[in-house]
Design a protein around this motif. Structure first.
Motif, short mmCIF file in Angstrom:
data_model
loop_
_atom_site.label_atom_id
_atom_site.label_comp_id
_atom_site.label_asym_id
_atom_site.label_seq_id
_atom_site.Cartn_x
_atom_site.Cartn_y
_atom_site.Cartn_z
N UNK A 159 -13.99 -21.59 -35.15
CA UNK A 159 -13.28 -20.80 -34.14
C UNK A 159 -14.15 -19.66 -33.68
N UNK A 160 -14.10 -19.36 -32.38
CA UNK A 160 -14.88 -18.27 -31.82
C UNK A 160 -14.24 -17.83 -30.51
N UNK A 161 -14.73 -16.72 -30.00
CA UNK A 161 -14.30 -16.24 -28.69
C UNK A 161 -15.35 -16.58 -27.65
N UNK A 162 -14.91 -17.10 -26.52
CA UNK A 162 -15.84 -17.47 -25.46
C UNK A 162 -16.31 -16.22 -24.73
N UNK A 163 -17.59 -16.15 -24.35
CA UNK A 163 -18.07 -15.01 -23.56
C UNK A 163 -17.34 -14.86 -22.23
N UNK A 164 -16.78 -15.97 -21.72
CA UNK A 164 -16.06 -15.94 -20.46
C UNK A 164 -14.58 -15.62 -20.66
N UNK A 165 -14.17 -15.37 -21.87
CA UNK A 165 -12.78 -15.05 -22.16
C UNK A 165 -12.06 -16.21 -22.81
N UNK A 166 -11.09 -15.89 -23.66
CA UNK A 166 -10.32 -16.92 -24.34
C UNK A 166 -10.97 -17.34 -25.65
N UNK A 167 -10.20 -18.11 -26.41
CA UNK A 167 -10.67 -18.61 -27.70
C UNK A 167 -11.20 -20.02 -27.54
N UNK A 168 -12.18 -20.38 -28.38
CA UNK A 168 -12.77 -21.72 -28.35
C UNK A 168 -12.75 -22.27 -29.78
N UNK A 169 -12.11 -23.42 -29.94
CA UNK A 169 -12.14 -24.14 -31.21
C UNK A 169 -13.03 -25.36 -31.03
N UNK A 170 -14.05 -25.49 -31.88
CA UNK A 170 -15.02 -26.57 -31.77
C UNK A 170 -14.86 -27.51 -32.95
N UNK A 171 -14.60 -28.77 -32.61
CA UNK A 171 -14.37 -29.81 -33.63
C UNK A 171 -15.59 -30.72 -33.62
N UNK A 172 -16.30 -30.80 -34.74
CA UNK A 172 -17.51 -31.62 -34.87
C UNK A 172 -17.30 -32.64 -35.97
N UNK A 173 -17.60 -33.91 -35.68
CA UNK A 173 -17.49 -34.95 -36.71
C UNK A 173 -18.46 -36.07 -36.39
N UNK A 174 -18.89 -36.81 -37.41
CA UNK A 174 -19.78 -37.95 -37.16
C UNK A 174 -19.07 -39.06 -36.41
#
Length: 509
Positions: free
Chosen positions: A470-485
């Motif tokens: 989870x992180x905050x986008x520089x352009x505003x709002x939250x960003x959840x990044x899901x990474x999987x093989x």
């Protein structure tokens, strides 16, 4: 070589032992060499000077006051044949007042120029005769080096008149003896250094072997082998350290066993409670569904006075049902019984189906190319997507954007990003968004979610061998990044699905 790395205790012990031994050996060798050198030179010097002085008294003293050159030459040769075998130079004045010289054949071309000027001045200087100084002239000597060869040069004058005598004696034999002594002492010093290194190695092995065993035991203990113990022998400090380690390991094993037992009991309690709640909840859910149908019916069969209460019962029953399902899912993850059922999935189709099933099409923008396939558990992927997208809609702001890409740098991993247009996540909340039952605002303890959604999503990602950040986008709002093989087949044997998934829409914020 790993045992003798620069920072190792073994190397430091060897170096310290070596330095101490080297210092002691060099000091002892230096003192021994100096004492022997002085003794050898002094003994040789005294014998030569005594013999030269005797020859001057006996032979040079028998010469007339004004000798001829032949007399000086003959007498110098006789003096040189003494037991010490030195070269002699006699200097005198003949009857005409001319300075004449007589040199022995012991050392070719031994002339007055070979005698240091300071020595000649000392020999020619007449001393005042006093009670403490009985003679006007004395014997003087000096050590010189000529072309790398050491010599002893001495001179004196006859009291009462007569020639002045000079003597030169080579000290090369003594120098060779001293060089041999220096080599012997150097070899002894080297042997002492080698012996000290071997002794240090033996001492280090004796001292460090228990320390090494302690390090191995500590690593085994850190790997979870809590039954590791050290064999204790002796009564020294290392034995006390081993006993202390064994006591600490025993206490740690007991503590971990107690905690594991309590943890197992806690998980069993939650699982049993969840299962026990499912039966009455099933009946209650059926009743609330009927009540909900009555609320939606146009006949108006529900009394308007109790309608808010009925709606509250329906809402809270649904929330309680979701909470029980989530608790059961959590217990499956904790117990390690959650399994994967793999299938080839078109990621774009799967995301579209998830959004469509929850009527989010108008609120979600999808940026995903068709044809991106992955082998994973479609139901668990749906749980992850539902939690992330529902969380963004509930706590973020529309529109929610879902993008899909392949990360070629990480071996072709699948990366799904869910971004909202809300105020973002406070910095102090970011580290806790995936914690169980975490809610950032204490003023919303009765929010619709249980605080387990993101935790369950994370566990579903982890069982696939992936992760969620989870992180905050520089352009505003939250960003959840899901990474999987893209292929979780290597986990399929360890993971076959037998349970249900949790609810959607929790961020804990």
């Amino acid at each position: 070589m790993s045992r003798l790395r620069f920072t190792s205790l073994r190397l430091r012990l060897v170096v310290v032992f070596g330095l101490v031994a080297l210092t002691a050996a060099v000091s002892a060798s230096g003192i021994a060499y100096w004492l022997n050198r002085e003794a050898v030179l002094t003994r040789t010097q005294d014998a030569v000077l005594r013999d030269f002085q005797q020859e001057m008294q006996n032979r040079a003293g028998a010469l007339p006051v004004h000798p001829t050159q032949d007399e000086l030459q003959r007498t110098a040769g006789q003096m040189a044949n003494s037991s010490q075998r030195f070269s002699v130079l006699l200097v005198g004045d003949d009857a005409n007042g001319k300075t004449v010289y007589g040199s022995s054949d012991g050392l070719s071309a031994f002339a007055l120029d070979d005698v240091p000027t300071s020595l000649r001045k000392a020999v020619d200087k007449q001393q005042k005769v006093t009670d403490s100084n009985k003679a006007a002239y004395h014997l003087y000597w000096q050590r010189v080096v000529d072309h790398g060869t050491p010599y002893l040069v001495a001179g004196t004058r006859l009291i009462g008149g007569g020639p002045t005598g000079y003597m030169m004696k080579s000290l090369e034999p003594e120098a060779k003896d001293l060089n041999s002594l220096a080599w012997s002492l150097g070899i002894a010093t080297g042997l002492a250094l080698i012996g000290s290194a071997l002794l240090a190695q033996a001492a280090a092995t004796t001292v460090l072997k228990p320390v090494h065993r302690l390090g191995v035991a500590a690593r085994r203990l850190g790997e979870g082998k809590l039954d590791t113990r050290l064999r204790v022998s002796g009564t020294d400090e290392l034995a006390d350290l081993s006993r202390t380690f064994n006591d600490a390991a025993e206490a740690l094993e007991k503590r971990v066993d107690d905690m594991a037992a309590r943890d197992d009991a806690s998980r069993r309690f939650v699982a049993d409670m969840s299962h026990e709640l499912r039966t009455p909840l099933t009946a209650i859910t059926a009743v609330t569904e009927i009540l909900e149908e009555e609320l939606e019916a146009e006949s108006g069969s529900v009394d308007p006075m109790i309608e808010p209460a009925v709606r509250l019962v329906v809402s809270e029953t649904r929330r309680l049902n979701d909470l029980v399902e989530n608790l059961m899912e959590v217990t499956r993850f904790d117990a390690g019984t959650a399994r994967l059922v793999l299938d080839d999935v078109d990621i774009a189709d799967q995301i579209t189906a998830c959004i469509d099933a929850r009527a989010w099409l108008d609120a979600v923008d999808l940026d995903a190319e068709r044809g991106i396939h992955a082998r994973l558990d479609p139901r668990r992927l749906d749980v992850i997507l539902a939690n992330l997208i529902g969380n963004a809609l509930k706590h973020g702001g529309s529109p929610v954007r879902v993008s899909v890409r392949m990360d070629e740098k990480e071996g072709g991993d699948l990366v799904i990003a869910v971004r909202d247009h809300g105020p973002g996540i406070p910095e102090d909340v970011l580290p806790h968004v995936f914690d169980r039952f975490y809610k950032a605002s204490a003023s919303r303890p009765r929010s619709e979610g249980s605080g387990l959604g993101l935790s369950i999503a994370t566990e579903n990602a982890r069982i696939h061998g992936g992760s969620i950040t989870a992180a905050n986008s520089p352009e505003g709002g939250a960003v959840f990044t899901f990474r999987l093989p893209r292929d979780a087949s290597h986990l399929a044997e360890e993971s076959k699905d037998t349970g249900d998934a949790g609810d959607a829409g929790e961020k804990g914020a």
